[in-house]
Write a protein that holds these residues in place. Sequence first.
Motif, short mmCIF file in Angstrom:
data_model
loop_
_atom_site.label_atom_id
_atom_site.label_comp_id
_atom_site.label_asym_id
_atom_site.label_seq_id
_atom_site.Cartn_x
_atom_site.Cartn_y
_atom_site.Cartn_z
N TYR A 83 0.83 -1.20 0.00
CA TYR A 83 0.00 0.00 0.00
C TYR A 83 0.87 1.26 0.00
O TYR A 83 0.71 2.14 -0.84
CB TYR A 83 -0.92 -0.04 1.22
N CYS A 84 1.78 1.33 0.96
CA CYS A 84 2.65 2.51 1.08
C CYS A 84 3.55 2.68 -0.14
O CYS A 84 3.70 3.78 -0.67
CB CYS A 84 3.48 2.43 2.35
N ASP A 85 4.15 1.59 -0.60
CA ASP A 85 5.08 1.67 -1.72
C ASP A 85 4.39 2.11 -3.00
O ASP A 85 4.91 2.96 -3.74
CB ASP A 85 5.76 0.32 -1.95
N LEU A 86 3.22 1.55 -3.29
CA LEU A 86 2.55 1.89 -4.54
C LEU A 86 2.01 3.32 -4.51
O LEU A 86 2.10 4.03 -5.51
CB LEU A 86 1.44 0.89 -4.85
N ARG A 87 1.48 3.74 -3.39
CA ARG A 87 1.04 5.13 -3.28
C ARG A 87 2.22 6.09 -3.45
O ARG A 87 2.05 7.17 -4.00
CB ARG A 87 0.31 5.37 -1.96
N GLN A 88 3.40 5.68 -3.01
CA GLN A 88 4.58 6.53 -3.16
C GLN A 88 4.94 6.74 -4.63
O GLN A 88 5.49 7.77 -5.00
CB GLN A 88 5.76 5.92 -2.39
N THR A 89 4.62 5.76 -5.50
CA THR A 89 4.92 5.93 -6.93
C THR A 89 4.11 7.06 -7.54
O THR A 89 4.46 7.56 -8.60
CB THR A 89 4.65 4.64 -7.74
N CYS A 90 3.03 7.44 -6.87
CA CYS A 90 2.18 8.55 -7.32
C CYS A 90 2.12 9.61 -6.23
O CYS A 90 1.04 10.12 -5.91
CB CYS A 90 0.77 8.04 -7.62
N SER A 91 3.24 9.94 -5.65
CA SER A 91 3.29 10.82 -4.48
C SER A 91 2.69 12.20 -4.74
O SER A 91 2.26 12.86 -3.80
CB SER A 91 4.71 10.95 -3.96
N ASP A 92 2.61 12.61 -6.00
CA ASP A 92 2.00 13.90 -6.30
C ASP A 92 0.48 13.84 -6.17
O ASP A 92 -0.18 14.86 -6.06
CB ASP A 92 2.40 14.38 -7.69
N LEU A 93 -0.11 12.64 -6.15
CA LEU A 93 -1.56 12.48 -6.04
C LEU A 93 -2.03 11.95 -4.70
O LEU A 93 -3.16 12.20 -4.29
CB LEU A 93 -2.06 11.52 -7.13
N PHE A 94 -1.19 11.19 -4.01
CA PHE A 94 -1.60 10.52 -2.79
C PHE A 94 -0.67 10.88 -1.64
O PHE A 94 0.54 10.74 -1.76
CB PHE A 94 -1.60 9.00 -2.97
N GLN A 95 -1.26 11.28 -0.53
CA GLN A 95 -0.45 11.61 0.63
C GLN A 95 -0.02 10.34 1.35
O GLN A 95 -0.75 9.35 1.33
CB GLN A 95 -1.21 12.53 1.57
N PRO A 96 1.14 10.38 1.98
CA PRO A 96 1.59 9.19 2.72
C PRO A 96 0.89 9.12 4.08
O PRO A 96 0.47 10.14 4.63
CB PRO A 96 3.09 9.44 2.89
N TYR A 97 0.77 7.92 4.59
CA TYR A 97 0.26 7.68 5.94
C TYR A 97 1.28 6.85 6.71
O TYR A 97 1.96 6.01 6.11
CB TYR A 97 -1.07 6.93 5.91
N PRO A 98 1.35 7.02 8.03
CA PRO A 98 2.25 6.17 8.82
C PRO A 98 1.84 4.70 8.69
O PRO A 98 0.65 4.37 8.59
CB PRO A 98 2.05 6.68 10.25
N LEU A 99 2.82 3.82 8.71
CA LEU A 99 2.58 2.39 8.53
C LEU A 99 1.57 1.84 9.54
O LEU A 99 0.73 1.02 9.18
CB LEU A 99 3.91 1.64 8.62
N GLU A 100 1.61 2.29 10.77
CA GLU A 100 0.66 1.82 11.79
C GLU A 100 -0.77 2.18 11.42
O GLU A 100 -1.70 1.40 11.66
CB GLU A 100 1.03 2.36 13.17
N ASP A 101 -0.97 3.37 10.85
CA ASP A 101 -2.32 3.77 10.42
C ASP A 101 -2.78 2.92 9.24
O ASP A 101 -3.95 2.54 9.16
CB ASP A 101 -2.34 5.25 10.06
N VAL A 102 -1.88 2.63 8.34
CA VAL A 102 -2.21 1.78 7.19
C VAL A 102 -2.59 0.38 7.66
O VAL A 102 -3.58 -0.20 7.18
CB VAL A 102 -1.05 1.74 6.17
#
Length: 143
Positions: free
Chosen positions: A19-38
């Motif tokens: 989840y975190c890694d793939l959202r990072q590939t589109c970091s201009d569209l999706f904000q990151p969340y802390p791993l514990e929240d994910v």
Amino acid sequence: MNFTSELQVAPNALTPQIYCDLRQTCSDLFQPYPLEDVKAALQNTLYSVVVYEEERPVGIARVVGDDRIVFFIKDVVVDPAYQHRSVGTMLMHSILDYIYKKACPSAYIGLMCTPNTECFYEKFGFIRRPNEQHGYGMVKFVK
């Protein structure tokens, strides 16, 4: 897993790291969340799907809701290098198949799309708001 060309659809295979890694590939569209929240969010997810090319995750999506009347499609993310290769369509077919098996008549399926993706979701029967019957969709972010 279902095979389409070299791409594989894996139901309920979404992990916090994917989840975190793939959202990072589109970091201009999706904000990151802390791993514990994910981790907490994924534990409360009704259904998720990952599309792989060999061992590499290239697309994700998930469904949240009450599993009968309300379903909300979240986190439809496709690695930019794999866009326009039917990955998004594979994700949508998988999650809509899940929803149609669970939903009661007149159930609500909602989503908030990223800019300029409205036409993609219209192919699956989603409508734009506002229109003559429905007002604006709204959102509020917690700070």
